[in-house]
Design a protein around this motif. Structure first.
Motif, PDB file in Angstrom:
ATOM      1  N   LYS A 121       0.838  -1.201   0.000  1.00 22.31           N
ATOM      2  CA  LYS A 121       0.000   0.000   0.000  1.00 22.31           C
ATOM      3  C   LYS A 121       0.873   1.251   0.000  1.00 22.31           C
ATOM      4  CE  LYS A 121      -4.310   1.663   1.988  1.00 22.31           C
ATOM      5  NZ  LYS A 121      -5.066   1.371   0.768  1.00 22.31           N
ATOM      6  N   ILE A 122       1.963   1.230   0.749  1.00 23.06           N
ATOM      7  CA  ILE A 122       2.891   2.372   0.755  1.00 23.06           C
ATOM      8  C   ILE A 122       3.482   2.581  -0.640  1.00 23.06           C
ATOM      9  CG2 ILE A 122       5.113   3.207   1.625  1.00 23.06           C
ATOM     10  CD1 ILE A 122       4.458   1.829   4.279  1.00 23.06           C
ATOM     11  N   LEU A 123       3.916   1.489  -1.264  1.00 20.11           N
ATOM     12  CA  LEU A 123       4.534   1.588  -2.581  1.00 20.11           C
ATOM     13  C   LEU A 123       3.534   2.086  -3.625  1.00 20.11           C
ATOM     14  CD1 LEU A 123       6.626  -1.718  -2.691  1.00 20.11           C
ATOM     15  CD2 LEU A 123       7.408   0.562  -2.079  1.00 20.11           C
ATOM     16  N   ASN A 124       2.334   1.535  -3.603  1.00 20.36           N
ATOM     17  CA  ASN A 124       1.342   1.905  -4.614  1.00 20.36           C
ATOM     18  C   ASN A 124       0.821   3.329  -4.437  1.00 20.36           C
ATOM     19  OD1 ASN A 124       0.580  -0.398  -6.539  1.00 20.36           O
ATOM     20  ND2 ASN A 124       0.617  -1.450  -4.572  1.00 20.36           N
ATOM     21  N   ASN A 125       0.962   3.863  -3.222  1.00 19.54           N
ATOM     22  CA  ASN A 125       0.483   5.224  -2.966  1.00 19.54           C
ATOM     23  C   ASN A 125       1.631   6.203  -2.725  1.00 19.54           C
ATOM     24  OD1 ASN A 125      -2.651   5.088  -2.749  1.00 19.54           O
ATOM     25  ND2 ASN A 125      -1.936   3.319  -1.599  1.00 19.54           N
ATOM     26  N   PHE A 126       2.804   5.853  -3.217  1.00 21.35           N
ATOM     27  CA  PHE A 126       3.983   6.708  -3.053  1.00 21.35           C
ATOM     28  C   PHE A 126       3.726   8.115  -3.586  1.00 21.35           C
ATOM     29  CE2 PHE A 126       8.122   8.283  -4.642  1.00 21.35           C
ATOM     30  CZ  PHE A 126       8.875   8.202  -3.477  1.00 21.35           C
ATOM     31  N   TYR A 127       3.026   8.204  -4.714  1.00 22.88           N
ATOM     32  CA  TYR A 127       2.776   9.509  -5.313  1.00 22.88           C
ATOM     33  C   TYR A 127       1.918  10.391  -4.411  1.00 22.88           C
ATOM     34  CZ  TYR A 127       1.331  13.213  -8.444  1.00 22.88           C
ATOM     35  OH  TYR A 127       1.088  14.449  -8.986  1.00 22.88           O
ATOM     36  N   GLU A 128       1.024   9.778  -3.617  1.00 27.06           N
ATOM     37  CA  GLU A 128       0.191  10.571  -2.709  1.00 27.06           C
ATOM     38  C   GLU A 128       1.061  11.327  -1.704  1.00 27.06           C
ATOM     39  OE1 GLU A 128      -2.992  11.148  -2.968  1.00 27.06           O
ATOM     40  OE2 GLU A 128      -3.138   9.840  -4.715  1.00 27.06           O
TER      41      GLU A 128
END
Length: 271
Positions: A121-128
């Motif tokens: 979840k951290i990796l997939n939402n890095f852009y956030e």
């Protein structure tokens, strides 16, 4: 109690803390000393109990009206707040004891399956994180200014690794960077290694001189040599060299030699 409450310590430890607060309040008559306790009561409870609603209610009950022209009125107002808080604490103590509320052990390790879900979840939402930290407007009263943030640019994988590690470290305190492991007659280096869930994160940041084939070769070599159960590749495709992201993910999201390999691709971010 019409609010959700979770304990940060055991039932006995929390009730002992509340008893101490009750006894201290009951033993004090000086308005100034009472006012000091009332001022800190919400923060003290928050150390033992997680419940935003409860903390807000406690803060409201501890409030009192001051009268600059009458010490007597001030004393009465503080005394009334004291009685409200005492009743509140007694109700809270009884509720916790009777309901045997859940104790959240924040210090314990997260199980392996949950750890992997959190990391993905951290990796997939890095852009956030990038957006909210560096790109969104800043508060006018803050010391961090927009022009300062605009000076921060991602140049290579070490920059990506630093930002990513800062997001992972608070959740996984045992995480490390540039971790060296001796394997037979050679050594491997893990960009971000999390021993508690047998996981390594390999960070890639594409550069102008890199081809998709070169990236494939690097990832293939890492997949073969790394000895962790879970290998997560985080590809920050700064130069947009990956032509088909979906196909790329299908190629590398797999299991072999008792390893679980997953890849997250971010393409691109202007930072």
């Amino acid at each position: 109690m019409n609010c959700s409450i979770e304990l940060k310590y055991s039932v006995n430890e929390v009730t002992e803390f509340i008893n101490t607060q009750i006894q201290e309040l009951m033993s004090i008559d000086d308005p100034k000393e009472i006012a000091t306790i009332l001022k800190n009561i919400s923060a003290n409870i928050a150390k033992y109990i997680y419940s935003p609603e409860l903390i807000l209610k406690t803060s409201q009950l501890a409030e009192y009206i001051t009268n600059p022209f009458s010490d007597l009125k001030n004393k009465e107002s503080i005394s009334a707040a004291k009685e409200r808080i005492l009743m509140h604490l007694k109700e809270l103590k009884n509720y916790i004891y009777e309901e045997k509320l859940k104790f959240i052990n924040y210090k314990s390790d997260i199980d392996e399956e949950t750890s992997i879900l959190i990391l993905k979840k951290i990796l997939n939402n890095f852009y956030e994180h990038i957006k909210s930290m560096y790109l969104d407007d800043v508060h006018g009263k803050g010391n961090i200014k927009k022009d300062q943030l605009e000076n921060i640019k991602i140049g290579n994988e070490y920059d990506v690794q630093r930002i990513l590690f800062s997001l992972i470290k608070p959740i996984f305190p045992n995480a490390g960077t540039e971790v060296i492991e001796e394997i037979n007659c050679s050594t491997v280096r893990y960009d971000i290694d999390i021993e508690s869930c047998n996981t390594t994160i390999e960070v890639k940041c594409t550069r102008p001189s890199m081809s998709e084939r070169t990236l494939n070769e690097e990832m293939g070599s890492d997949s073969f040599h790394y000895r962790r159960k879970h290998i997560l590749f985080f590809v920050y495709d700064k130069e947009s060299i990956i032509s088909n992201i979906d196909s790329y993910k299908k190629e590398y999201n797999k299991k072999f030699d008792d390893k679980f390999i997953d890849i997250v691709i971010l393409q691109p971010i202007n930072l």
